[in-house]
Design a protein around this motif. Structure first.
Motif, PDB file in Angstrom:
ATOM      1  N   HIS A  95       0.828  -1.205   0.000  1.00  0.00           N
ATOM      2  CA  HIS A  95       0.000   0.000   0.000  1.00  0.00           C
ATOM      3  C   HIS A  95       0.862   1.253   0.000  1.00  0.00           C
ATOM      4  O   HIS A  95       2.065   1.192   0.224  1.00  0.00           O
ATOM      5  CB  HIS A  95      -0.929  -0.006   1.218  1.00  0.00           C
ATOM      6  CG  HIS A  95      -1.988  -1.059   1.144  1.00  0.00           C
ATOM      7  ND1 HIS A  95      -3.328  -0.781   1.078  1.00  0.00           N
ATOM      8  CD2 HIS A  95      -1.883  -2.410   1.102  1.00  0.00           C
ATOM      9  CE1 HIS A  95      -4.017  -1.916   1.008  1.00  0.00           C
ATOM     10  NE2 HIS A  95      -3.156  -2.920   1.031  1.00  0.00           N
ATOM     11  N   GLU A  96       0.213   2.372  -0.214  1.00  0.00           N
ATOM     12  CA  GLU A  96       0.869   3.664  -0.254  1.00  0.00           C
ATOM     13  C   GLU A  96       1.705   3.922   1.017  1.00  0.00           C
ATOM     14  O   GLU A  96       2.816   4.450   0.953  1.00  0.00           O
ATOM     15  CB  GLU A  96      -0.220   4.739  -0.416  1.00  0.00           C
ATOM     16  CG  GLU A  96       0.241   6.090  -0.886  1.00  0.00           C
ATOM     17  CD  GLU A  96       1.234   6.057  -2.057  1.00  0.00           C
ATOM     18  OE1 GLU A  96       0.989   5.284  -3.025  1.00  0.00           O
ATOM     19  OE2 GLU A  96       2.255   6.776  -1.987  1.00  0.00           O
ATOM     20  N   CYS A  97       1.155   3.463   2.156  1.00  0.00           N
ATOM     21  CA  CYS A  97       1.847   3.685   3.433  1.00  0.00           C
ATOM     22  C   CYS A  97       3.088   2.805   3.571  1.00  0.00           C
ATOM     23  O   CYS A  97       3.867   2.978   4.515  1.00  0.00           O
ATOM     24  CB  CYS A  97       0.897   3.397   4.590  1.00  0.00           C
ATOM     25  SG  CYS A  97       0.311   1.693   4.620  1.00  0.00           S
ATOM     26  N   ALA A 102      -2.940  -8.807   3.436  1.00  0.00           N
ATOM     27  CA  ALA A 102      -3.063 -10.257   3.253  1.00  0.00           C
ATOM     28  C   ALA A 102      -3.412 -10.599   1.806  1.00  0.00           C
ATOM     29  O   ALA A 102      -3.018 -11.649   1.292  1.00  0.00           O
ATOM     30  CB  ALA A 102      -4.124 -10.806   4.186  1.00  0.00           C
ATOM     31  N   SER A 103      -4.145  -9.702   1.147  1.00  0.00           N
ATOM     32  CA  SER A 103      -4.545  -9.947  -0.238  1.00  0.00           C
ATOM     33  C   SER A 103      -4.925  -8.598  -0.849  1.00  0.00           C
ATOM     34  O   SER A 103      -5.014  -7.606  -0.123  1.00  0.00           O
ATOM     35  CB  SER A 103      -5.730 -10.926  -0.258  1.00  0.00           C
ATOM     36  OG  SER A 103      -6.033 -11.295  -1.580  1.00  0.00           O
ATOM     37  N   THR A 104      -5.169  -8.572  -2.135  1.00  0.00           N
ATOM     38  CA  THR A 104      -5.515  -7.288  -2.758  1.00  0.00           C
ATOM     39  C   THR A 104      -6.866  -6.801  -2.235  1.00  0.00           C
ATOM     40  O   THR A 104      -7.793  -7.583  -2.067  1.00  0.00           O
ATOM     41  CB  THR A 104      -5.589  -7.419  -4.296  1.00  0.00           C
ATOM     42  OG1 THR A 104      -6.165  -8.682  -4.606  1.00  0.00           O
ATOM     43  CG2 THR A 104      -4.236  -7.326  -4.939  1.00  0.00           C
ATOM     44  N   GLY A 105      -6.919  -5.516  -1.936  1.00  0.00           N
ATOM     45  CA  GLY A 105      -8.158  -4.926  -1.449  1.00  0.00           C
ATOM     46  C   GLY A 105      -8.283  -4.976   0.063  1.00  0.00           C
ATOM     47  O   GLY A 105      -9.133  -4.312   0.637  1.00  0.00           O
ATOM     48  N   HIS A 106      -7.444  -5.784   0.723  1.00  0.00           N
ATOM     49  CA  HIS A 106      -7.478  -5.831   2.187  1.00  0.00           C
ATOM     50  C   HIS A 106      -6.550  -4.737   2.737  1.00  0.00           C
ATOM     51  O   HIS A 106      -5.723  -4.190   2.010  1.00  0.00           O
ATOM     52  CB  HIS A 106      -7.017  -7.197   2.681  1.00  0.00           C
ATOM     53  CG  HIS A 106      -8.007  -8.294   2.415  1.00  0.00           C
ATOM     54  ND1 HIS A 106      -8.717  -8.927   3.394  1.00  0.00           N
ATOM     55  CD2 HIS A 106      -8.403  -8.854   1.240  1.00  0.00           C
ATOM     56  CE1 HIS A 106      -9.513  -9.826   2.844  1.00  0.00           C
ATOM     57  NE2 HIS A 106      -9.346  -9.814   1.535  1.00  0.00           N
TER      58      HIS A 106
ATOM     59  N   LEU B  74     -14.336  -4.835  -3.586  1.00  0.00           N
ATOM     60  CA  LEU B  74     -14.391  -3.947  -4.760  1.00  0.00           C
ATOM     61  C   LEU B  74     -14.586  -2.506  -4.306  1.00  0.00           C
ATOM     62  O   LEU B  74     -13.994  -1.571  -4.830  1.00  0.00           O
ATOM     63  CB  LEU B  74     -15.517  -4.373  -5.712  1.00  0.00           C
ATOM     64  CG  LEU B  74     -15.227  -5.630  -6.532  1.00  0.00           C
ATOM     65  CD1 LEU B  74     -16.456  -6.061  -7.328  1.00  0.00           C
ATOM     66  CD2 LEU B  74     -14.046  -5.401  -7.484  1.00  0.00           C
ATOM     67  N   TYR B  75     -15.417  -2.339  -3.284  1.00  0.00           N
ATOM     68  CA  TYR B  75     -15.617  -1.000  -2.719  1.00  0.00           C
ATOM     69  C   TYR B  75     -14.289  -0.468  -2.171  1.00  0.00           C
ATOM     70  O   TYR B  75     -13.922   0.681  -2.399  1.00  0.00           O
ATOM     71  CB  TYR B  75     -16.673  -1.061  -1.604  1.00  0.00           C
ATOM     72  CG  TYR B  75     -16.589   0.108  -0.653  1.00  0.00           C
ATOM     73  CD1 TYR B  75     -17.146   1.352  -0.975  1.00  0.00           C
ATOM     74  CD2 TYR B  75     -15.925  -0.025   0.574  1.00  0.00           C
ATOM     75  CE1 TYR B  75     -17.035   2.428  -0.107  1.00  0.00           C
ATOM     76  CE2 TYR B  75     -15.808   1.049   1.448  1.00  0.00           C
ATOM     77  CZ  TYR B  75     -16.365   2.277   1.106  1.00  0.00           C
ATOM     78  OH  TYR B  75     -16.249   3.342   1.957  1.00  0.00           O
ATOM     79  N   ARG B  76     -13.563  -1.335  -1.463  1.00  0.00           N
ATOM     80  CA  ARG B  76     -12.292  -0.930  -0.851  1.00  0.00           C
ATOM     81  C   ARG B  76     -11.274  -0.515  -1.910  1.00  0.00           C
ATOM     82  O   ARG B  76     -10.407   0.306  -1.667  1.00  0.00           O
ATOM     83  CB  ARG B  76     -11.746  -2.111  -0.025  1.00  0.00           C
ATOM     84  CG  ARG B  76     -10.818  -1.749   1.121  1.00  0.00           C
ATOM     85  CD  ARG B  76     -11.431  -0.801   2.075  1.00  0.00           C
ATOM     86  NE  ARG B  76     -10.668  -0.586   3.308  1.00  0.00           N
ATOM     87  CZ  ARG B  76     -10.907   0.423   4.126  1.00  0.00           C
ATOM     88  NH1 ARG B  76     -11.848   1.291   3.838  1.00  0.00           N
ATOM     89  NH2 ARG B  76     -10.201   0.555   5.225  1.00  0.00           N
ATOM     90  N   GLN B  77     -11.383  -1.140  -3.085  1.00  0.00           N
ATOM     91  CA  GLN B  77     -10.450  -0.798  -4.165  1.00  0.00           C
ATOM     92  C   GLN B  77     -11.015   0.306  -5.062  1.00  0.00           C
ATOM     93  O   GLN B  77     -10.514   0.534  -6.155  1.00  0.00           O
ATOM     94  CB  GLN B  77     -10.139  -2.052  -4.998  1.00  0.00           C
ATOM     95  CG  GLN B  77      -9.390  -3.104  -4.214  1.00  0.00           C
ATOM     96  CD  GLN B  77      -9.342  -4.440  -4.935  1.00  0.00           C
ATOM     97  OE1 GLN B  77      -8.514  -4.675  -5.804  1.00  0.00           O
ATOM     98  NE2 GLN B  77     -10.269  -5.327  -4.598  1.00  0.00           N
ATOM     99  N   THR B 102     -10.608  -8.686   9.033  1.00  0.00           N
ATOM    100  CA  THR B 102     -10.120  -7.434   9.620  1.00  0.00           C
ATOM    101  C   THR B 102     -10.593  -6.194   8.865  1.00  0.00           C
ATOM    102  O   THR B 102     -11.010  -5.204   9.466  1.00  0.00           O
ATOM    103  CB  THR B 102      -8.575  -7.435   9.604  1.00  0.00           C
ATOM    104  OG1 THR B 102      -8.129  -8.733   9.964  1.00  0.00           O
ATOM    105  CG2 THR B 102      -8.011  -6.414  10.553  1.00  0.00           C
ATOM    106  N   THR B 103     -10.495  -6.241   7.540  1.00  0.00           N
ATOM    107  CA  THR B 103     -10.808  -5.062   6.738  1.00  0.00           C
ATOM    108  C   THR B 103     -12.266  -4.622   6.932  1.00  0.00           C
ATOM    109  O   THR B 103     -12.561  -3.421   6.935  1.00  0.00           O
ATOM    110  CB  THR B 103     -10.484  -5.333   5.260  1.00  0.00           C
ATOM    111  OG1 THR B 103      -9.114  -5.767   5.196  1.00  0.00           O
ATOM    112  CG2 THR B 103     -10.644  -4.096   4.403  1.00  0.00           C
TER     113      THR B 103
END
Lengths: 346, 459
Positions: A95-97, A102-106, B74-77, B102-103
């Motif tokens: 991520h930017e930070c 754990a996976s994409t979007g998390h 998808l929303y998170r991305q 967690t997310t």
């Protein structure tokens, strides 16, 4: 993810009227190591992406990949895994930070940042991610008292202290945080049984002890541990079946066998347990049909217990697998390549 | 295929809406669960509500979870838009099915920060998730974050009131005691203790539940002797009924350690802290946990505190007595022997650090009074009756050698209590237990304890 062993099962054996929480190893339980089957099991695991199961465990995907790749490397089967695809996946999770998820979007977290760096170290390719940013991310998570929060939301745990120093040690950047303060915090979580908990005052737990002894090894502070007292507690985790549990009156488990065994190795007390019995317990947890290891004999196998089963056997001297490092749970040869040699007490 | 996907989408929307409506209509739902049901039987919603229990038929989970999971990621991305209401509903359903996502909790943290969600509602969601997944680390982590938000708000209000010169309405200043909590904190504390107890009951040695309980005390009732004593007494019954629960006993060790620290801070005042009649009582009387006991630190509860003195030696004495009773009643439990070690170790350490503390009388005199010969570490004689009137046979340790139980009681209540914990007494206790013990496990643990006493405690 460090110790996410949620496979519930219970067994109770009655000895002389007292219920003892242990298992009985049947005479026909596996007693030989079936490495080929384990390699096939792991190789196939990544390719079957059942929608439901995949979704349920996606929140720890990066650690799942680390378990699978590490056990493959210990069995000298790493080339069977798709290096390019995995590296791209890891890149997509930074991520930017600077933190890795754990996976994409998390969302990013220290747990998965460590797993990602471990995987890249296996591939001798840590430069695939922005290392400076990873370091910055870890720096921002250190608190005033020396502890580390797992992510920007602030949860404190000695597991995260371990993740922070393990990641930085693999990157050769341990000098970028306040190590003295970090050590002070971990020592404040030591209990009077010699063990460690997640925070000051919390109960000793084999998983936390592994993290804390590993942390003290990487920071060169193992002399601060009361090795005899802690060794005593750790040895008492061995049950009549030979397996080790993580706390008193819990069932034996292959993953706890690893954490206890690795901690004993770190503090130089591995000879205090019955190695032959532990080896028999771990071997009995194999599934001869499907390959892989379960938490206990007869249960369902998974990659998590497969790694810790094979790694445990390696620490016990199994020659068919590569020697494993007890602190980072990675092949010793990988650490030698990096030039990292965590301390061990003798 | 497209038809199928459309059907799934309709189903998912319906279930999410039904769950949301069920909570709106029934704010008292207290448990969630999955009803085993491989195929849909009727053309009806898979949501079942019976009294305060919300169930979801299992057949729909395999459609529901992947679909909502994809939607949220998808929303998170930023590839898909969801309005705030939809986000709230989707995260509720997802977290009840998979609380370690967690997310999804983080998205709720953001909604809380911008005021869309009420923190109390999120504590409620976590409580429900814990009824199905009592260990779920992420649920406990989120809970601590929410609690910190509430506490910060509480402190901010307090500061604000002080500045306005209104006088702080909380009990703290009304009684002039720093030991008491404001009403809101007391309620929060009570609520968290209940959530922890529930989760501890659902899963044995639940590490996350008990370490949360410790965290709550450290953050809401820091240094509060009354709350700690209250916890120590109310946990007595619980651990007596869960003698294999190592985490529950660790919690007692934590309380003891905290109390010892507090009581030593100011010996002249807190060392004589009053002891609630219902709480720590003599070892013969079982402590009773009153179901209706008022929230900690509130005025009503203060009235229940009767004169009595709790000192550090007395605390240890009572705890070792309690431990002896349990070891006798439930032979062969490792947890009880671990507890004994910890208590004795803590006591030993404290004695060494506070040689001049009131009650730490000269060891030789103390041992003499207890009828224990220092030379051989054995009791001079033994009696079948222990101080509490229970027949403990060889298990009685403290007053061996005292012929009259009445005298024993006096001695026990007297100044010499600390001596009952002397190492010699421990050796004596374990030797006499071994003499009369034929339970193999009990023998194993007793021998390990003896070995431990001999090597570790002398370090």
């Amino acid at each position: 993810m460090l110790f996410s062993c949620n496979f519930l099962s219970s067994a109770s054996v009655v000895h002389e009227g007292t219920p003892v929480k242990d298992v009985v190893i049947k005479p026909d339980a596996p007693s030989a190591l079936i490495l080929d089957k384990h390699a096939d099991y792991i190789a196939a695991y990544g390719s079957k992406k059942d929608d439901y199961e995949y979704t349920l465990s996606e929140y720890l995907r990066m650690s799942g990949i680390y378990w699978g790749l590490t056990v493959m490397d210990l069995m000298s089967q790493l080339p069977r895994m798709n290096c390019e695809e995995i590296t791209e996946f890891i890149q997509s999770c930074q991520h930017e930070c600077g933190g890795i998820s754990a996976s994409t979007g998390h969302d990013p977290h220290l747990l998965y940042t460590l797993s990602a760096v471990q995987i890249l170290a296996l591939y001798d390719n840590v430069q695939a991610v922005d290392v400076d940013k990873v370091v910055q991310y870890i720096q921002t998570l250190q608190q005033e008292d020396g502890s580390f929060s797992g992510d920007k939301w602030g949860e404190i745990d000695t597991r995260f202290s371990f993740c922070a120093v393990a990641t930085l040690a693999l990157l050769g950047k341990l000098d970028t945080i306040n190590v003295d303060k970090a050590v002070e915090f971990v020592l404040s979580c030591m209990n009077f049984d010699g063990g460690f908990g997640c925070r000051p005052g919390s109960e000793s737990h084999a998983g936390q002890i592994y993290c804390c002894t590993g942390f003290l090894s990487l920071t060169g502070q193992l002399h601060r541990v009361n090795a005899d007292l802690l060794g005593w507690w750790l040895c008492e985790r061995q049950l009549p079946s030979g397996g080790l549990n993580g706390r008193p009156e819990k069932l034996p488990d292959v993953c706890y066998s690893w954490w206890v065994l690795a901690s004993l190795k770190i503090i130089g007390r591995i000879h205090w347990i019955d190695k032959a019995k532990l080896r028999a317990f771990i071997l009995a947890c194999q599934d001869e049909e499907t390959g892989g290891f379960a938490d206990r004999p007869g249960d369902m196998v998974d990659p998590f217990h497969t790694l810790f089963g094979v790694a445990g056997l390696s620490l016990l001297g199994e020659e068919q697998v590569k020697p494993v490092n007890p602190v980072l749970c990675m092949p010793e040869v990988v650490l030698r390549r990096i030039g990292l040699e965590p301390d061990l007490l003798s | 295929m497209a038809e199928f996907e459309k059907e799934v989408s309709v189903l998912v929307q319906r279930v999410v809406r039904d769950i949301s409506n069920a909570f709106k209509k029934n704010p008292n739902i207290d448990e969630i669960g999955i009803i085993p049901c491989p195929e849909p039987r009727y053309n009806r919603s898979p949501i079942v509500l019976v009294e305060t229990k919300l169930g979801l038929e299992s057949w729909c989970v395999k459609f529901l979870l992947p679909s909502l999971h994809r939607k949220l990621l998808l929303y998170r991305q930023r590839k898909n838009y969801l309005d705030r209401e939809a986000l709230v509903d989707v995260t509720v359903t997802l977290l009840l099915l998979n609380p370690d996502f967690t997310t999804a909790w983080n998205i709720r943290k953001e909604l809380l920060q911008c005021g869309v969600l009420n923190p109390e509602k999120d504590l409620y969601l976590g409580k429900l998730a814990l009824t199905r997944f009592p260990k779920s680390p992420e649920t406990w982590i989120h809970r601590r974050w929410v609690l910190l938000q509430i506490l910060q708000q509480c402190y901010a209000q307090k500061d604000c009131r002080k500045e306005q010169g209104e006088g702080y309405l909380c009990h703290t200043e009304a009684t002039g005691s720093s030991q008491n909590l404001c009403t809101h904190q007391a309620r929060l504390l009570h609520q968290e203790m209940a959530v922890c107890s529930e989760a501890a009951g659902r899963y044995p040695s639940n590490y996350n539940a008990w370490s949360h309980r410790i965290w709550v005390l450290q953050h809401i009732a820091k240094d509060n002797v009354e709350v700690f004593l209250d916890e120590l007494s109310s946990m007595r019954l619980w651990v007596s009924m869960h003698v294999s629960d190592h985490s529950g006993f660790h919690y007692r060790q934590f309380l003891l350690k905290a109390l010892v620290t507090e009581l030593c801070k100011s010996p002249e005042s807190t060392a004589t802290a009053t002891l609630r009649q219902q709480g720590i009582t003599t070892s013969g009387e079982r402590a009773h946990l009153k179901d209706t006991r008022p929230a900690f630190g509130l005025e009503e509860s203060c009235k229940e505190w009767q004169p009595g003195v709790v000192t550090v030696p007395r605390l240890f004495d009572l705890e070792v007595d309690f431990c002896s009773e349990l070891i006798h009643s439930y032979p062969g439990h490792e947890t009880l022997w671990c507890h004994r070690r910890q208590v004795v170790f803590l006591w030993y350490q404290w004695r060494r650090e506070h040689p001049n503390f009131p009650g730490n009388t000269n060891e030789d005199d103390a041992l003499h009074f207890c009828g224990i010969s220092k030379d051989n570490g054995q009791a001079c004689s033994s009696t079948e009756t222990s101080v509490n009137g229970l027949t403990c046979g060889g298990d009685a340790m403290e007053v061996d050698g005292l012929p009259d139980p009445q005298d024993a009681t006096l001695v026990k209540r007297g100044l010499l209590m600390s001596c009952s914990l002397a190492l010699h007494a421990e050796h004596s206790y374990v030797s006499s237990l071994l003499d009369n013990c034929c339970n193999l496990e009990q023998r194993r643990f007793a021998l390990a304890y003896k070995k431990w006493l001999g090597s570790i405690i002398r370090q």
